[in-house]
Design a protein around this motif. Sequence first.
Motif, short mmCIF file in Angstrom:
data_model
loop_
_atom_site.label_atom_id
_atom_site.label_comp_id
_atom_site.label_asym_id
_atom_site.label_seq_id
_atom_site.Cartn_x
_atom_site.Cartn_y
_atom_site.Cartn_z
N UNK A 182 5.39 10.87 -15.46
CA UNK A 182 4.01 10.51 -15.13
C UNK A 182 3.94 9.88 -13.75
N UNK A 183 2.77 10.00 -13.16
CA UNK A 183 2.49 9.31 -11.89
C UNK A 183 1.32 8.37 -12.08
N UNK A 184 1.43 7.19 -11.52
CA UNK A 184 0.36 6.19 -11.57
C UNK A 184 -0.40 6.25 -10.25
N UNK A 185 -1.71 6.23 -10.34
CA UNK A 185 -2.53 6.39 -9.15
C UNK A 185 -3.20 5.07 -8.81
N UNK A 186 -3.04 4.65 -7.55
CA UNK A 186 -3.59 3.39 -7.06
C UNK A 186 -4.43 3.64 -5.81
N UNK A 187 -5.32 2.71 -5.54
CA UNK A 187 -6.09 2.77 -4.29
C UNK A 187 -5.25 2.23 -3.15
N UNK A 188 -5.42 2.82 -1.99
CA UNK A 188 -4.82 2.28 -0.77
C UNK A 188 -5.77 1.23 -0.20
N UNK A 189 -5.39 0.60 0.90
CA UNK A 189 -6.30 -0.35 1.56
C UNK A 189 -7.59 0.35 1.97
N UNK A 190 -7.46 1.55 2.51
CA UNK A 190 -8.66 2.31 2.90
C UNK A 190 -9.51 2.62 1.69
N UNK A 191 -8.88 3.00 0.59
CA UNK A 191 -9.61 3.29 -0.64
C UNK A 191 -10.31 2.05 -1.18
N UNK A 192 -9.62 0.92 -1.14
CA UNK A 192 -10.22 -0.35 -1.61
C UNK A 192 -11.46 -0.69 -0.78
N UNK A 193 -11.35 -0.55 0.54
CA UNK A 193 -12.48 -0.86 1.41
C UNK A 193 -13.64 0.11 1.16
#
Length: 136
Positions: free
Chosen positions: A97-108
């Motif tokens: 499995x892969x876990x998907x997270x927001x990057x700094x750009x995604x968070x902003x």
Amino acid sequence: MDDRQLSDRDHQALASFRHALRVFLRFSEEAAREADVTPAQHQLMLAIKGWSGPLPPTVAELAHQLQLKHNSTVELVQRAAAAELVRSDPNPLDRRQHLTRLTERGEASIASLSLLHRDELRRFRTEMNDVLRELN
């Protein structure tokens, strides 16, 4: 008239409800594009940011949340990763499995979009309360 038949007023309320939903969806799509993301990327980021599980969501969990097919979600995650909005890392507990997270750009990006959406939903709530009262 029994509860199984709709009056003209009921149909008008249903039509108003559908119109208000479409107005909100159009607002959301345009806000995403103005923020330099696609509407699908916006929905993906919101699903990740709003995820309440103990670990970041897997692609399968995101597919369920977004009501997309698994392969469509994989492609969406890949495009969002190429746009530096998300990153996908192997799950240390299950390397399949892969876990998907927001990057700094995604968070902003999701932070600014969510502020806009919260304000629009406040306006929408007032309109929807009026429409839903009509269906009583």
